[in-house]
Motif scaffolding. Structure first.
Motif, PDB file in Angstrom:
ATOM      1  N   TYR A 142       0.911  -1.203  -0.003  1.00 41.96           N
ATOM      2  CA  TYR A 142      -0.236   0.133   0.134  1.00 41.96           C
ATOM      3  C   TYR A 142       0.928   1.177  -0.053  1.00 41.96           C
ATOM      4  O   TYR A 142       0.501   2.202  -0.484  1.00 41.96           O
ATOM      5  N   GLU A 143       2.158   1.245   0.917  1.00 42.12           N
ATOM      6  CA  GLU A 143       2.700   2.347   0.842  1.00 42.12           C
ATOM      7  C   GLU A 143       3.501   2.667  -0.703  1.00 42.12           C
ATOM      8  O   GLU A 143       3.468   3.621  -0.943  1.00 42.12           O
ATOM      9  N   ILE A 144       3.727   1.392  -1.360  1.00 42.98           N
ATOM     10  CA  ILE A 144       4.327   1.547  -2.739  1.00 42.98           C
ATOM     11  C   ILE A 144       3.274   2.337  -3.481  1.00 42.98           C
ATOM     12  O   ILE A 144       3.639   3.085  -4.347  1.00 42.98           O
ATOM     13  N   LEU A 145       2.031   1.872  -3.273  1.00 43.04           N
ATOM     14  CA  LEU A 145       0.829   2.398  -4.379  1.00 43.04           C
ATOM     15  C   LEU A 145       0.988   3.740  -4.012  1.00 43.04           C
ATOM     16  O   LEU A 145       0.773   4.670  -4.880  1.00 43.04           O
ATOM     17  N   ASN A 146       0.865   4.247  -2.746  1.00 45.66           N
ATOM     18  CA  ASN A 146       0.765   5.708  -2.316  1.00 45.66           C
ATOM     19  C   ASN A 146       1.922   6.381  -3.007  1.00 45.66           C
ATOM     20  O   ASN A 146       1.488   7.550  -3.721  1.00 45.66           O
ATOM     21  N   HIS A 147       3.175   6.145  -2.981  1.00 48.25           N
ATOM     22  CA  HIS A 147       4.167   6.780  -3.633  1.00 48.25           C
ATOM     23  C   HIS A 147       3.966   6.871  -5.175  1.00 48.25           C
ATOM     24  O   HIS A 147       4.111   7.881  -5.740  1.00 48.25           O
ATOM     25  N   LEU A 148       3.543   5.576  -5.761  1.00 46.60           N
ATOM     26  CA  LEU A 148       3.314   5.884  -6.963  1.00 46.60           C
ATOM     27  C   LEU A 148       2.047   6.885  -7.525  1.00 46.60           C
ATOM     28  O   LEU A 148       2.486   7.567  -8.503  1.00 46.60           O
ATOM     29  N   ALA A 149       1.211   6.647  -6.816  1.00 48.43           N
ATOM     30  CA  ALA A 149       0.145   7.621  -7.065  1.00 48.43           C
ATOM     31  C   ALA A 149       0.483   9.063  -7.107  1.00 48.43           C
ATOM     32  O   ALA A 149       0.022  10.043  -7.612  1.00 48.43           O
ATOM     33  N   LYS A 150       1.253   9.559  -6.036  1.00 46.53           N
ATOM     34  CA  LYS A 150       1.622  10.840  -5.868  1.00 46.53           C
ATOM     35  C   LYS A 150       2.518  11.165  -7.101  1.00 46.53           C
ATOM     36  O   LYS A 150       2.541  12.274  -7.437  1.00 46.53           O
TER      37      LYS A 150
END
Length: 391
Positions: A262-270
């Protein structure tokens, strides 16, 4: 002959933490989530002395080292240092292929020819440049092709420099276990050993080719050629395609830690949101990519009612797609993309059913008001006319 460097940052996540917190230098550090299924993403070299390694369950790592320092994933820090690292490498060559957040292939052929320097000396210069600027150590493999360069960079860590060519690969690479060969998956290793192929040198021997083919199928020829130092792939220069805006990241080690994913997805979305806004792009199509292994990749997309480029919309859609399609297996790569992007000034705003009903309600209210005014005006005119008649 081309000269390819493979440059790999050593224990990147742990080293990144130590670069901003010197108190961590020389101590056993791991990067990990904190839930019951958390695994070690990266272990410092000091932690590895205790037998701790990447992909190990965190509870086991804590049993091995009572003084273990656990740091949470900090992708903002890692991405900043990663960008700075690639910026430094681009000062030596523009022919760079970013393989993951902490490694790249670089074609140094022109630089070495123009500056008339030795490859080893250049690698040492780059190592010192990166360390002095970012406090990060890296290993460098030097070879005539990408495969050998990748193999070479893994041979000496940290801060190693290895030159691997067709003249010394029999000595340096062939004795290695097949599990050390880049491109041979974990599931393939026991199958190869079962048929008597134990080393990279065994793969390179033509007499073993039929046995290799029974396990690897059509991929056997590629493995055979690479084991013999043959790889014709060029360094692929990463370029952006603004018909879509996407980012992906390859995890240092496979993980099924949902907090980390989830943290990776957050980073990618940003990153996707920032890049889309920077280029004034919007999209009504969001997709994600989940790569479990070399041959198992899932890509899913959904069409939205509205055109978007904001972080909140992107991450909520990406997490919905992830939750709907993730099968619980360890993940190697995650990616998020906005597809079929258009300029923000070219979008056609679609009216939803709710908006339509609201507009219709407003139109009816306005029409009733106008009708009321007309009726009152008509009555006033009639009253005035009747008065004139009486006069």
């Amino acid at each position: 002959m081309q000269i390819i460097f493979h440059i790999d940052l050593n224990a990147f996540y742990a080293s990144a933490e130590a670069s901003v917190d010197p108190s961590l230098i020389g101590k056993p550090v791991v990067i990990s989530g904190m839930n019951r299924r958390s695994i070690v993403s990266t272990a410092s070299y000091e932690a590895r002395k205790y037998g701790i390694h990447s992909a190990m369950p965190l509870f086991q790592a804590k049993q091995l080292c009572k003084n273990l320092i656990i740091k949470p994933v900090n992708f903002d820090l890692y991405r900043r240092l990663s960008n700075d690292f690639f910026t430094i490498i681009r000062t030596y060559s523009s022919i760079i292929e970013i393989a993951s957040i902490d490694e790249c292939y670089v074609d140094m052929t022109d630089y070495i020819r123009i500056n008339q320097c030795q490859p080893y000396d250049l690698a040492l210069k780059i190592q010192n440049h990166v360390y002095q600027s970012l406090k990060l150590k890296c290993s460098i493999g030097i070879a005539p092709n990408k495969f050998l360069a990748k193999m070479a960079s893994d041979m000496k860590k940290p801060m190693g420099i290895t030159i691997l060519t067709k003249y010394n690969l029999k000595e340096l690479m062939w004795p290695l276990d097949i599990s050390d060969m880049y491109g041979v998956g974990k599931k393939t290793v026991p199958k190869l050993k079962k048929v008597g192929i134990n080393t990279i040198g065994d793969i390179a021997q033509y007499k073993n080719y039929n046995k290799l083919r029974t396990v690897a199928g059509k991929y056997a020829l590629i493995l055979y050629r690479k084991a013999n130092g043959i790889d014709n792939q060029k360094v692929h220069v990463n370029r952006d395609d603004l018909k879509s805006v996407g980012h992906s990241t390859t995890l240092q080690y496979d993980s099924n830690d949902t907090d980390q994913l989830y943290e990776i997805l957050n980073h990618l979305a940003k990153r996707v949101s920032l890049r889309a806004k920077k280029n004034n792009l919007v999209s009504n199509s969001v997709s994600i990519t989940i790569k479990y292994s070399r041959f198992d990749t899932v890509s899913r997309q959904t069409i939205l009612q509205d055109y978007i480029n904001d972080y909140e919309s992107i991450i909520s859609t990406a997490k919905y797609l992830f939750d709907s399609n993730y099968n619980g297996q360890p993940v190697r790569l995650l990616g998020i993309s906005l597809n079929n992007t258009i300029n923000i000034n070219d979008q056609i705003v679609q009216i939803s059913l709710f908006d339509h009903q609201q507009i219709k309600k407003e139109e009816n209210t306005t029409r009733d008001f106008i009708h009321k005014l007309n009726k009152e005006h008509h009555l006033n005119l009639k009253t005035a006319a009747d008065t004139l008649k009486r006069k």
